[in-house]
Enzyme design. Structure first.
Site, PDB file in Angstrom:
ATOM      1  N   TYR A  53       0.820  -1.225   0.000  1.00 56.95           N
ATOM      2  CA  TYR A  53       0.000   0.000   0.000  1.00 56.95           C
ATOM      3  C   TYR A  53       0.846   1.264   0.000  1.00 56.95           C
ATOM      4  O   TYR A  53       0.458   2.282  -0.571  1.00 56.95           O
ATOM      5  CB  TYR A  53      -1.018  -0.035   1.157  1.00 56.95           C
ATOM      6  CG  TYR A  53      -2.126  -0.989   0.847  1.00 56.95           C
ATOM      7  CD1 TYR A  53      -2.141  -2.281   1.367  1.00 56.95           C
ATOM      8  CD2 TYR A  53      -3.112  -0.639  -0.088  1.00 56.95           C
ATOM      9  CE1 TYR A  53      -3.133  -3.187   1.012  1.00 56.95           C
ATOM     10  CE2 TYR A  53      -4.098  -1.539  -0.448  1.00 56.95           C
ATOM     11  CZ  TYR A  53      -4.105  -2.806   0.089  1.00 56.95           C
ATOM     12  OH  TYR A  53      -5.073  -3.706  -0.300  1.00 56.95           O
ATOM     13  N   GLN A  86     -15.125   1.898  -6.947  1.00 54.54           N
ATOM     14  CA  GLN A  86     -14.421   0.770  -6.338  1.00 54.54           C
ATOM     15  C   GLN A  86     -12.957   1.166  -6.110  1.00 54.54           C
ATOM     16  O   GLN A  86     -12.201   0.420  -5.495  1.00 54.54           O
ATOM     17  CB  GLN A  86     -14.468  -0.452  -7.246  1.00 54.54           C
ATOM     18  CG  GLN A  86     -15.878  -0.937  -7.552  1.00 54.54           C
ATOM     19  CD  GLN A  86     -15.873  -2.018  -8.604  1.00 54.54           C
ATOM     20  OE1 GLN A  86     -15.596  -3.181  -8.330  1.00 54.54           O
ATOM     21  NE2 GLN A  86     -16.161  -1.626  -9.830  1.00 54.54           N
ATOM     22  N   HIS A 104     -14.618   0.479  -1.515  1.00 56.21           N
ATOM     23  CA  HIS A 104     -13.521  -0.371  -1.024  1.00 56.21           C
ATOM     24  C   HIS A 104     -12.478   0.406  -0.249  1.00 56.21           C
ATOM     25  O   HIS A 104     -11.354  -0.053  -0.103  1.00 56.21           O
ATOM     26  CB  HIS A 104     -12.877  -1.112  -2.208  1.00 56.21           C
ATOM     27  CG  HIS A 104     -13.819  -2.077  -2.853  1.00 56.21           C
ATOM     28  ND1 HIS A 104     -13.722  -2.432  -4.182  1.00 56.21           N
ATOM     29  CD2 HIS A 104     -14.887  -2.735  -2.368  1.00 56.21           C
ATOM     30  CE1 HIS A 104     -14.699  -3.292  -4.485  1.00 56.21           C
ATOM     31  NE2 HIS A 104     -15.426  -3.486  -3.396  1.00 56.21           N
ATOM     32  N   GLY A 170     -15.061   1.676 -16.640  1.00 57.71           N
ATOM     33  CA  GLY A 170     -13.749   1.149 -16.250  1.00 57.71           C
ATOM     34  C   GLY A 170     -13.759   0.095 -15.178  1.00 57.71           C
ATOM     35  O   GLY A 170     -12.880   0.067 -14.314  1.00 57.71           O
TER      36      GLY A 170
HETATM   37  C1  BV8 Z   1     -16.681 -10.174   0.536  1.00 59.54           C
HETATM   38  C2  BV8 Z   1      -9.319  -2.823  -2.294  1.00 59.54           C
HETATM   39  C3  BV8 Z   1     -17.751 -11.436   2.277  1.00 59.54           C
HETATM   40  C4  BV8 Z   1      -8.042  -3.572  -2.265  1.00 59.54           C
HETATM   41  C5  BV8 Z   1     -10.731  -4.365  -3.481  1.00 59.54           C
HETATM   42  C6  BV8 Z   1     -15.611 -16.286  -6.265  1.00 59.54           C
HETATM   43  C7  BV8 Z   1     -16.585 -15.775  -7.096  1.00 59.54           C
HETATM   44  C8  BV8 Z   1     -17.183 -14.554  -6.814  1.00 59.54           C
HETATM   45  C9  BV8 Z   1     -16.817 -13.829  -5.696  1.00 59.54           C
HETATM   46  C10 BV8 Z   1     -15.839 -14.342  -4.890  1.00 59.54           C
HETATM   47  C11 BV8 Z   1     -15.238 -15.558  -5.160  1.00 59.54           C
HETATM   48  N1  BV8 Z   1     -14.320 -15.778  -4.194  1.00 59.54           N
HETATM   49  C12 BV8 Z   1     -14.334 -14.751  -3.323  1.00 59.54           C
HETATM   50  C13 BV8 Z   1     -15.267 -13.872  -3.733  1.00 59.54           C
HETATM   51  C14 BV8 Z   1     -15.625 -12.612  -3.084  1.00 59.54           C
HETATM   52  C15 BV8 Z   1     -14.602 -11.551  -3.429  1.00 59.54           C
HETATM   53  C16 BV8 Z   1     -14.470 -11.360  -4.923  1.00 59.54           C
HETATM   54  O1  BV8 Z   1     -15.331 -10.775  -5.546  1.00 59.54           O
HETATM   55  N2  BV8 Z   1     -13.352 -11.868  -5.469  1.00 59.54           N
HETATM   56  C17 BV8 Z   1     -13.122 -11.733  -6.901  1.00 59.54           C
HETATM   57  C18 BV8 Z   1     -11.607 -11.586  -7.129  1.00 59.54           C
HETATM   58  C19 BV8 Z   1     -13.670 -12.960  -7.598  1.00 59.54           C
HETATM   59  N3  BV8 Z   1     -15.090 -10.339  -2.827  1.00 59.54           N
HETATM   60  C20 BV8 Z   1     -14.716 -10.015  -1.589  1.00 59.54           C
HETATM   61  O2  BV8 Z   1     -13.898 -10.627  -0.948  1.00 59.54           O
HETATM   62  C21 BV8 Z   1     -15.429  -8.812  -0.982  1.00 59.54           C
HETATM   63  N4  BV8 Z   1     -15.857  -9.160   0.326  1.00 59.54           N
HETATM   64  O3  BV8 Z   1     -17.189 -10.841  -0.324  1.00 59.54           O
HETATM   65  O4  BV8 Z   1     -16.879 -10.375   1.875  1.00 59.54           O
HETATM   66  C22 BV8 Z   1     -18.096 -11.151   3.687  1.00 59.54           C
HETATM   67  C23 BV8 Z   1     -19.399 -10.787   3.978  1.00 59.54           C
HETATM   68  C24 BV8 Z   1     -19.723 -10.545   5.295  1.00 59.54           C
HETATM   69  C25 BV8 Z   1     -18.740 -10.637   6.303  1.00 59.54           C
HETATM   70  C26 BV8 Z   1     -17.432 -10.974   5.983  1.00 59.54           C
HETATM   71  C27 BV8 Z   1     -17.098 -11.236   4.657  1.00 59.54           C
HETATM   72  C28 BV8 Z   1     -14.482  -7.637  -0.865  1.00 59.54           C
HETATM   73  C29 BV8 Z   1     -14.042  -7.201  -2.224  1.00 59.54           C
HETATM   74  C30 BV8 Z   1     -13.210  -5.927  -2.099  1.00 59.54           C
HETATM   75  C31 BV8 Z   1     -11.763  -6.255  -2.370  1.00 59.54           C
HETATM   76  N5  BV8 Z   1     -10.987  -5.018  -2.391  1.00 59.54           N
HETATM   77  N6  BV8 Z   1     -10.038  -3.219  -3.476  1.00 59.54           N
HETATM   78  C32 BV8 Z   1      -7.027  -2.874  -3.103  1.00 59.54           C
HETATM   79  O5  BV8 Z   1      -7.400  -2.148  -4.052  1.00 59.54           O
HETATM   80  O6  BV8 Z   1      -5.860  -3.093  -2.805  1.00 59.54           O
HETATM   81  S1  BV8 Z   1     -11.314  -4.905  -4.965  1.00 59.54           S
HETATM   82  C33 BV8 Z   1     -10.201  -4.373  -6.132  1.00 59.54           C
HETATM   83  O7  BV8 Z   1     -10.399  -5.187  -7.244  1.00 59.54           O
HETATM   84  C34 BV8 Z   1     -10.463  -2.991  -6.619  1.00 59.54           C
HETATM   85  O8  BV8 Z   1     -10.887  -2.118  -5.632  1.00 59.54           O
HETATM   86  C35 BV8 Z   1     -11.498  -3.183  -7.652  1.00 59.54           C
HETATM   87  O9  BV8 Z   1     -12.757  -3.072  -7.082  1.00 59.54           O
HETATM   88  C36 BV8 Z   1     -11.311  -4.594  -8.046  1.00 59.54           C
HETATM   89  C37 BV8 Z   1     -10.791  -4.635  -9.446  1.00 59.54           C
HETATM   90  O10 BV8 Z   1     -11.894  -4.447 -10.212  1.00 59.54           O
HETATM   91  P1  BV8 Z   1     -11.959  -3.319 -11.315  1.00 59.54           P
HETATM   92  O11 BV8 Z   1     -11.977  -1.982 -10.666  1.00 59.54           O
HETATM   93  O12 BV8 Z   1     -13.091  -3.702 -12.162  1.00 59.54           O
HETATM   94  O13 BV8 Z   1     -10.582  -3.410 -12.080  1.00 59.54           O
HETATM   95  P2  BV8 Z   1     -10.194  -4.468 -13.194  1.00 59.54           P
HETATM   96  O14 BV8 Z   1      -8.738  -4.353 -13.434  1.00 59.54           O
HETATM   97  O15 BV8 Z   1     -10.793  -5.786 -12.820  1.00 59.54           O
HETATM   98  O16 BV8 Z   1     -10.992  -3.975 -14.492  1.00 59.54           O
HETATM   99  C38 BV8 Z   1     -10.601  -2.780 -15.128  1.00 59.54           C
HETATM  100  C39 BV8 Z   1     -11.579  -2.545 -16.245  1.00 59.54           C
HETATM  101  O17 BV8 Z   1     -11.244  -1.305 -16.842  1.00 59.54           O
HETATM  102  C40 BV8 Z   1     -11.496  -3.613 -17.334  1.00 59.54           C
HETATM  103  O18 BV8 Z   1     -12.800  -3.944 -17.750  1.00 59.54           O
HETATM  104  C41 BV8 Z   1     -10.706  -2.908 -18.431  1.00 59.54           C
HETATM  105  O19 BV8 Z   1     -11.099  -3.334 -19.720  1.00 59.54           O
HETATM  106  C42 BV8 Z   1     -11.150  -1.472 -18.227  1.00 59.54           C
HETATM  107  N7  BV8 Z   1     -10.212  -0.465 -18.727  1.00 59.54           N
HETATM  108  C43 BV8 Z   1      -8.876  -0.564 -18.896  1.00 59.54           C
HETATM  109  N8  BV8 Z   1      -8.409   0.630 -19.385  1.00 59.54           N
HETATM  110  C44 BV8 Z   1      -9.478   1.473 -19.467  1.00 59.54           C
HETATM  111  C45 BV8 Z   1     -10.624   0.785 -19.053  1.00 59.54           C
HETATM  112  N9  BV8 Z   1     -11.845   1.351 -19.027  1.00 59.54           N
HETATM  113  C46 BV8 Z   1     -11.934   2.632 -19.447  1.00 59.54           C
HETATM  114  N10 BV8 Z   1     -10.883   3.358 -19.860  1.00 59.54           N
HETATM  115  C47 BV8 Z   1      -9.644   2.810 -19.891  1.00 59.54           C
HETATM  116  N11 BV8 Z   1      -8.601   3.549 -20.306  1.00 59.54           N
END
Ligand code: BV8
Length: 230
Positions: A53, A86, A104, A170
């Protein structure tokens, strides 16, 4: 005044120079982000997590908003605009958006490991082992890690349900529960998505598709909204 709600992800900050999760294959310095951004990693290797971080905080302090952030801020002169992001950077605020909900957490904030209500703005980029809260416990990033609950989800759902117009910019819509927000949009609200790689889940889900970067797509959406929805 019509209300626009915008769900943003790492992609909107890509052109400001912040790596997305998907771009780097979900890796940071060879570490799988979902393995570093977790309570288990904090318990196992606090120094690694602090360093992860600190590096991102240093970068986030140096970058500037891009035309995508600025277009959303400019919409506030004609519409009520509420951003649900996010992202943990402050680029929406730096661009001038006045209503930003961080699902987040925020990279500039730290909190007590003993009392989660003790949240502080970190001065500078570095949080160190031994930096303590007022109650004497180690400070941690004020970030929602994988496996941790998302306390702002309920307010975010309320925002999305109140949208007259909904924009997604995004985000790969991979992370839950954030990705489920698109299911709370009222059926009569027009939906827009801007992303060079439109996420599968939105195709055929009557979104207006802008298959391009946020820096060009959001100014176009802004112009379309001003022309058609004022
Ligand atoms: C929870 C902070 C329960 C950290 C973040 C299996 C299936 C489904 C879900 C799960 C699973 N196993 C586990 C889970 C749950 C899990 C999850 O979803 N995992 C994912 C990986 C599958 N979720 C959790 O753990 C959440 N908590 O479920 O808790 C619970 C309930 C009650 C009590 C206790 C527990 C917590 C999730 C939060 C995690 N923290 N961020 C940090 O940043 O260091 S998430 C982190 O990843 C980011 O914050 C962000 O949200 C995420 C990444 O996503 P995006 O922002 O979409 O980024 P990404 O790179 O994926 O996509 C970028 C997009 O931009 C692409 O589409 C690309 O094409 C596009 N792009 C690129 N360039 C451009 C563009 N668009 C426009 N212009 C451009 N120039």
């Amino acid at each position: 005044m019509q209300k626009i709600v915008v769900l943003t992800g790492a992609g909107i900050s890509a052109e400001s120079g912040l790596k997305t999760f998907r771009d780097s294959g979900g890796l940071w310095e060879g570490h799988d982000v979902t393995q570093v951004a977790t309570p288990e990693a904090w318990a196992r290797d606090r120094t690694l997590v602090l360093e992860f971080y600190n590096q991102r905080r240093k970068q986030a302090l140096e970058v500037k908003p891009n035309p995508g952030h600025l277009a959303l801020a400019e919409l506030e002169s004609k519409f009520e605009v509420s951003i649900v992001t996010q992202n943990i950077d402050a680029l929406h605020e730096k661009a001038g958006s006045s209503k930003v909900l961080h699902l987040h957490g925020e990279i500039s904030k730290v909190r007590s490991t003993e009392d989660p209500n003790l949240v502080y703005e970190l001065d500078g980029w570095e949080l160190k082992e031994g930096d303590k809260c007022d109650k004497g416990s180690q400070l941690r990033p004020h970030i929602v890690w994988f496996g941790e609950a998302v306390p702002m989800m309920e307010p975010a759902i309320q925002e999305v349900m109140s949208a007259d117009i909904f924009i997604v910019a995004g985000t790969s819509l991979v992370v839950y529960p954030a990705a489920s927000l698109i299911d709370f949009v009222r059926s009569e609200a027009p939906k827009f998505i801007v992303d060079p790689k439109i996420p599968e889940v939105t195709v055929g889900n009557n979104f207006y598709l802008y298959e391009e970067p946020a820096s060009t797509g959001l100014p176009k959406i802004k112009d379309q909204l001003i022309q058609e929805y004022l």
